[in-house]
Design a protein around this motif. Structure first.
Motif, PDB file in Angstrom:
ATOM      1  N   PRO A 185     -64.651 121.663  27.972  1.00 34.92           N
ATOM      2  CA  PRO A 185     -64.209 121.722  26.576  1.00 34.92           C
ATOM      3  C   PRO A 185     -64.939 120.681  25.728  1.00 34.92           C
ATOM      4  CG  PRO A 185     -62.333 121.889  28.043  1.00 34.92           C
ATOM      5  CD  PRO A 185     -63.502 121.551  28.900  1.00 34.92           C
ATOM      6  N   THR A 187     -65.812 118.920  21.948  1.00 35.05           N
ATOM      7  CA  THR A 187     -65.473 118.649  20.553  1.00 35.05           C
ATOM      8  C   THR A 187     -66.732 118.210  19.834  1.00 35.05           C
ATOM      9  OG1 THR A 187     -63.219 117.974  21.116  1.00 35.05           O
ATOM     10  CG2 THR A 187     -64.088 117.235  19.003  1.00 35.05           C
ATOM     11  N   ARG A 192     -62.942 121.339  17.931  1.00 37.19           N
ATOM     12  CA  ARG A 192     -63.191 122.061  19.184  1.00 37.19           C
ATOM     13  C   ARG A 192     -64.270 123.094  18.944  1.00 37.19           C
ATOM     14  NH1 ARG A 192     -64.298 123.834  23.473  1.00 37.19           N
ATOM     15  NH2 ARG A 192     -62.912 124.603  25.115  1.00 37.19           N
ATOM     16  N   GLN A 233     -63.273 116.804  29.582  1.00 39.40           N
ATOM     17  CA  GLN A 233     -63.530 117.078  28.176  1.00 39.40           C
ATOM     18  C   GLN A 233     -64.718 116.236  27.724  1.00 39.40           C
ATOM     19  OE1 GLN A 233     -59.768 115.986  26.455  1.00 39.40           O
ATOM     20  NE2 GLN A 233     -60.249 113.809  26.390  1.00 39.40           N
ATOM     21  N   ARG A 235     -67.093 114.977  23.936  1.00 43.64           N
ATOM     22  CA  ARG A 235     -67.170 114.962  22.476  1.00 43.64           C
ATOM     23  C   ARG A 235     -68.530 114.428  22.060  1.00 43.64           C
ATOM     24  NH1 ARG A 235     -65.924 109.804  19.953  1.00 43.64           N
ATOM     25  NH2 ARG A 235     -65.705 108.180  21.552  1.00 43.64           N
TER      26      ARG A 235
END
Length: 330
Positions: A185, A187, A192, A233, A235
């Motif tokens: 996932p 960002t 997102r 996750q 980013r």
């Protein structure tokens, strides 16, 4: 905290249903690269092959580990220009830390494939992972626990016939494997983000074996990402920062930045201030640097191994001829 495995992706790098519909077929260009390499090897084979040191130990102090004539080798830190001591393993890319080595070996064929080998301190194989594509990057965490690799592949439906990359992660302590991290996932700019053209490469690990940095590309742009292995996750932190390498103290990254001329120049990034500093190396460098010590990075240039200060001062220095894939002693 450091988790034994991320909770979201399936074991062995299982991708989403949409991505499972795509299976990479490596470009003819990649085959030609391997054929060219094989021809070069045939020429070198006319000379006597170096004799491997049976007592070779990657944890021996006072040595710099590197790739010399296709083999894992070592030179004295006090004299990197000395004749290397040759190990028993042959790799196209490798990285080693704290007694564990990641060795990527290209397997010619149609299509070509790659074997990711995990070796112990004496270069004995302990695990093998079969991968699609051609070796590009290899990196071990400082503890020797986390291994990451990048391979060039093609055939993805979004890719229109060009190269794409698959990057994988292996926790050598638990055995947990992700062969392609593209479904982590993401960002991007605080939101997102979903896209079929997401590619990752050039992973580098923090000392906790949980935080990592890498490059992600999408829609023709590249970004530096910070990832959390345990939470699974990532980013984005900034644009135009490729193949990052985290300093031993975890405060700086050295990366290659693409200029308007199309060349790459090495820059250092202070993670606290996000201020970047160009390094003294003015050549275009297509490599993921490694850290020689707290203030110096190493990289391949023109078939040789060079070093430069990470604060932008000084001048580049030749470390070792006919060498690549350096790893400083743990």
């Amino acid at each position: 905290m450091t988790a034994d495995h991320p909770p979201q992706p399936a074991p062995d790098g299982a991708a989403s249903p949409a991505r499972r519909g795509r299976r990479a077929v490596v470009l003819v260009a990649a085959v030609l690269v391997l054929i060219t390499g094989a021809a070069a090897y045939a020429v070198r084979a006319t000379a006597p092959a170096p004799v491997a040191d049976r007592s070779f130990d990657t944890t021996a102090p006072g040595r710099l580990l590197l790739r010399s004539d296709g083999r894992i080798a070592a030179v004295p830190l006090s004299n990197p220009a000395a004749a290397p001591t040759i190990g028993s393993a042959s790799c196209d890319r490798f990285s080693t830390a704290n007694g564990t080595t990641l060795c990527l070996v290209a397997r010619p064929g149609t299509p070509p494939t790659t074997s990711a080998l995990i070796l112990d301190r004496t270069l004995k194989e302990t695990r093998r992972v079969g991968l699609a594509g051609v070796p590009s990057r290899a990196r071990m965490s400082a503890s020797g626990r986390m291994a990451s690799w990048t391979v060039f592949v093609t055939g993805d439906s979004y890719n229109q016939g060009g190269f794409s990359t698959w990057s994988g992660l292996l926790d050598t302590r638990t055995g947990y494997l992700i062969t392609n991290m593209e479904d982590i996932p993401l960002t991007l700019n605080g939101r997102r983000y979903h896209s079929e053209d997401v590619n990752y490469w050039g992973v580098t690990f923090a000392s906790d074996d949980n935080r990592f940095y890498a490059t992600v590309s999408t829609k023709g742009r590249t970004y530096l990402v910070e990832g959390d292995y345990g939470a699974w996750q990532a980013r984005t932190l900034r644009e135009n920062a490729e193949c990052p390498s985290l300093s031993p103290d975890g405060t700086r990254l050295v990366f290659k930045k693409r200029l308007s001329s199309g060349e790459w120049r090495l820059h250092a990034l202070d993670l606290a201030t996000m201020r970047e500093t160009p390094l003294a190396e003015r050549a275009s460098i297509d490599d993921q640097v490694a850290w020689l010590d707290a203030g110096t990075v190493m990289y391949a240039k023109g078939g040789d191994l060079w070093s430069a200060r990470a604060d932008g001062t000084g001048v580049p220095s030749l470390l070792a001829k006919r060498a690549s894939s350096p790893s400083a002693p743990s």
